[in-house]
Design a protein around this motif. Structure first.
Motif, PDB file in Angstrom:
ATOM      1  N   SER A   1       0.834  -1.210   0.000  1.00 17.72           N
ATOM      2  CA  SER A   1       0.000   0.000   0.000  1.00 17.72           C
ATOM      3  C   SER A   1       0.861   1.250   0.000  1.00 17.72           C
ATOM      4  O   SER A   1       0.567   2.235  -0.695  1.00 17.72           O
ATOM      5  CB  SER A   1      -0.926   0.014   1.225  1.00 17.72           C
ATOM      6  OG  SER A   1      -1.973  -0.907   1.075  1.00 17.72           O
ATOM      7  N   LEU A   2       1.931   1.221   0.786  1.00 21.45           N
ATOM      8  CA  LEU A   2       2.820   2.384   0.866  1.00 21.45           C
ATOM      9  C   LEU A   2       3.431   2.694  -0.500  1.00 21.45           C
ATOM     10  O   LEU A   2       3.344   3.826  -0.989  1.00 21.45           O
ATOM     11  CB  LEU A   2       3.907   2.117   1.911  1.00 21.45           C
ATOM     12  CG  LEU A   2       4.819   3.300   2.300  1.00 21.45           C
ATOM     13  CD1 LEU A   2       5.429   3.051   3.678  1.00 21.45           C
ATOM     14  CD2 LEU A   2       5.936   3.525   1.293  1.00 21.45           C
ATOM     15  N   LEU A   3       4.037   1.690  -1.111  1.00 22.63           N
ATOM     16  CA  LEU A   3       4.763   1.924  -2.363  1.00 22.63           C
ATOM     17  C   LEU A   3       3.828   2.222  -3.526  1.00 22.63           C
ATOM     18  O   LEU A   3       4.095   3.110  -4.340  1.00 22.63           O
ATOM     19  CB  LEU A   3       5.638   0.707  -2.693  1.00 22.63           C
ATOM     20  CG  LEU A   3       6.781   0.429  -1.705  1.00 22.63           C
ATOM     21  CD1 LEU A   3       7.486  -0.871  -2.059  1.00 22.63           C
ATOM     22  CD2 LEU A   3       7.773   1.581  -1.683  1.00 22.63           C
ATOM     23  N   PHE A   4       2.704   1.504  -3.596  1.00 19.68           N
ATOM     24  CA  PHE A   4       1.785   1.725  -4.709  1.00 19.68           C
ATOM     25  C   PHE A   4       1.108   3.095  -4.589  1.00 19.68           C
ATOM     26  O   PHE A   4       0.989   3.829  -5.569  1.00 19.68           O
ATOM     27  CB  PHE A   4       0.735   0.616  -4.746  1.00 19.68           C
ATOM     28  CG  PHE A   4      -0.113   0.650  -5.989  1.00 19.68           C
ATOM     29  CD1 PHE A   4       0.449   0.402  -7.229  1.00 19.68           C
ATOM     30  CD2 PHE A   4      -1.468   0.923  -5.919  1.00 19.68           C
ATOM     31  CE1 PHE A   4      -0.329   0.430  -8.388  1.00 19.68           C
ATOM     32  CE2 PHE A   4      -2.250   0.954  -7.059  1.00 19.68           C
ATOM     33  CZ  PHE A   4      -1.677   0.707  -8.298  1.00 19.68           C
ATOM     34  N   GLY A   5       0.669   3.440  -3.388  1.00 20.36           N
ATOM     35  CA  GLY A   5       0.072   4.767  -3.181  1.00 20.36           C
ATOM     36  C   GLY A   5       1.063   5.871  -3.460  1.00 20.36           C
ATOM     37  O   GLY A   5       0.708   6.923  -4.019  1.00 20.36           O
TER      38      GLY A   5
ATOM     39  N   LEU B   1      -4.533   2.838   6.079  1.00 20.34           N
ATOM     40  CA  LEU B   1      -4.463   4.306   6.031  1.00 20.34           C
ATOM     41  C   LEU B   1      -3.086   4.826   6.430  1.00 20.34           C
ATOM     42  O   LEU B   1      -2.581   5.790   5.839  1.00 20.34           O
ATOM     43  CB  LEU B   1      -5.539   4.912   6.926  1.00 20.34           C
ATOM     44  CG  LEU B   1      -6.984   4.663   6.471  1.00 20.34           C
ATOM     45  CD1 LEU B   1      -7.974   5.216   7.490  1.00 20.34           C
ATOM     46  CD2 LEU B   1      -7.231   5.281   5.100  1.00 20.34           C
ATOM     47  N   LEU B   2      -2.468   4.205   7.419  1.00 19.15           N
ATOM     48  CA  LEU B   2      -1.126   4.638   7.831  1.00 19.15           C
ATOM     49  C   LEU B   2      -0.104   4.389   6.732  1.00 19.15           C
ATOM     50  O   LEU B   2       0.742   5.249   6.444  1.00 19.15           O
ATOM     51  CB  LEU B   2      -0.704   3.918   9.111  1.00 19.15           C
ATOM     52  CG  LEU B   2      -1.350   4.391  10.415  1.00 19.15           C
ATOM     53  CD1 LEU B   2      -0.880   3.527  11.583  1.00 19.15           C
ATOM     54  CD2 LEU B   2      -1.038   5.862  10.685  1.00 19.15           C
ATOM     55  N   ALA B   3      -0.157   3.203   6.113  1.00 20.73           N
ATOM     56  CA  ALA B   3       0.792   2.884   5.045  1.00 20.73           C
ATOM     57  C   ALA B   3       0.590   3.812   3.851  1.00 20.73           C
ATOM     58  O   ALA B   3       1.564   4.327   3.274  1.00 20.73           O
ATOM     59  CB  ALA B   3       0.619   1.424   4.621  1.00 20.73           C
ATOM     60  N   LEU B   4      -0.657   4.039   3.483  1.00 25.28           N
ATOM     61  CA  LEU B   4      -0.948   4.924   2.353  1.00 25.28           C
ATOM     62  C   LEU B   4      -0.496   6.345   2.640  1.00 25.28           C
ATOM     63  O   LEU B   4       0.122   6.996   1.789  1.00 25.28           O
ATOM     64  CB  LEU B   4      -2.446   4.908   2.056  1.00 25.28           C
ATOM     65  CG  LEU B   4      -2.924   5.784   0.899  1.00 25.28           C
ATOM     66  CD1 LEU B   4      -2.261   5.362  -0.408  1.00 25.28           C
ATOM     67  CD2 LEU B   4      -4.438   5.713   0.772  1.00 25.28           C
TER      68      LEU B   4
END
Length: 324
Positions: A49-53, A149-152
């Motif tokens: 989620s972090l990297l894609f967002g 939500l935190l990762a994004l």
């Protein structure tokens, strides 16, 4: 050898859109995100989620990136909360998984009936497939939503940081390059027309010219963040848009049965004047001023097809808004 080289190297269009900078920005962003968060006790569980967002938030200008990030967060809240309610009430099973997705689509359509965000659907699926568990080993929709939500948010913040750095130091000539791309595309449309292609090729050229309006609109939307909102620049882009419109009119006129190609001499005249404009257009993006040197030669248009007349008039209008 040349054929292999052409396949390996980026095209001129890609270079005009600063693709090498985008690759560099992506590399630095992914590296930074991984180094900071891959061992984080919470966010490290969801680097996808972090990297894609983060990648979806990378934009040439800062404001566009922030808007993209906010849009992703809103969509994730929508999909996450909608799914959380369903899963909290009925658990995760063969019926609630599609129900969560269906309700997410329904709620999205209530806000905008023309479009459903792929991010909201992804989050709805995420809530049912990437379930987090509390200390007692029970599935927790709140912990799952928190992780998403935190990762994004972490990914968006990194992207916004690099958008700011790159727009500040590396995109000084971005407007110049984008407009060069647009003018060269118009030049290629007239060049194709000049060679009198078959119907299918001409129709394809018409569709490409229609698609160019989207690129022009993107340039216009990026202007405020590049401090390029001066009256002259707005007029310039507006007239370039008109120019593309008249090129489409020329092609459409020819595609209509019983109509002939507009006299080739006049197309060549417009073609040559467009190239003079393209070759001499210089944009100093850092101070918002447009400077240029263009030919003042009057155009003879005795044979005078209407579309060529208005096309040449538009080129003259573009010249008129450039500071000599």
């Amino acid at each position: 050898m040349d054929k292999i080289k052409s396949r390996l190297l980026l095209s001129r269009e890609a270079m005009l859109f600063d693709s090498p900078l985008y690759i560099l920005k992506s590399f630095l962003s992914v590296m930074t995100a991984y180094l900071i968060f891959h061992n984080h006790s919470i966010i490290g569980k969801d680097m996808i989620s972090l990297l894609f967002g983060m990648m979806l938030t990378l934009e040439p200008v800062t404001v566009s990136g922030i808007k993209s990030g906010i849009s992703q967060l809103k969509a994730s809240w929508l999909g996450g909360v909608t799914s959380a309610v369903v899963l909290a009430l009925f658990g995760i099973n063969w019926f609630t998984i599609p129900l969560a997705v269906g309700l997410t689509i329904y709620v999205s359509l209530l806000g905008n009936w023309k479009e459903v965000s792929a991010v909201s659907i992804f989050t709805a699926i995420y809530m049912t497939q990437y379930v987090q568990y509390n200390a007692l080993g029970n599935a927790s929709v709140l912990l799952t939503l928190r992780l998403r939500l935190l990762a994004l948010t972490a990914g968006i913040l990194i992207a916004v940081f690099y958008n700011f750095i790159f727009s500040k130091f590396f995109y000084k000539k971005m407007l110049h390059k984008r407009l060069t791309y647009v003018l060269e595309k118009m030049y290629s449309f007239l060049e194709t027309y000049q060679n009198q292609p078959d119907f299918n090729t001409l129709n394809k050229t018409k569709n490409e010219a229609i698609g160019l309006f989207k690129d022009i609109d993107v340039i216009f939307n990026h202007m405020p963040d590049m401090n390029m909102n001066s009256g002259n620049t707005v007029k310039l882009i507006s007239e370039i848009k008109n120019l593309n419109h008249y090129i489409i009119e020329i092609i459409l006129y020819t595609l209509i049965p019983q109509n002939q190609w507009i006299p080739i001499e006049e197309v060549i005249t417009a073609y040559e004047h467009l190239m003079k404009l393209h070759e001499n257009l210089i944009i100093e993006a850092h101070d918002g001023n447009i400077k240029g040197r263009v030919s003042n030669e009057r155009v003879s248009n005795d044979r005078g097809a209407y579309y060529i007349e208005v096309l040449l008039m538009t080129i003259k209008k573009i010249e008129s808004v450039i500071n000599i």
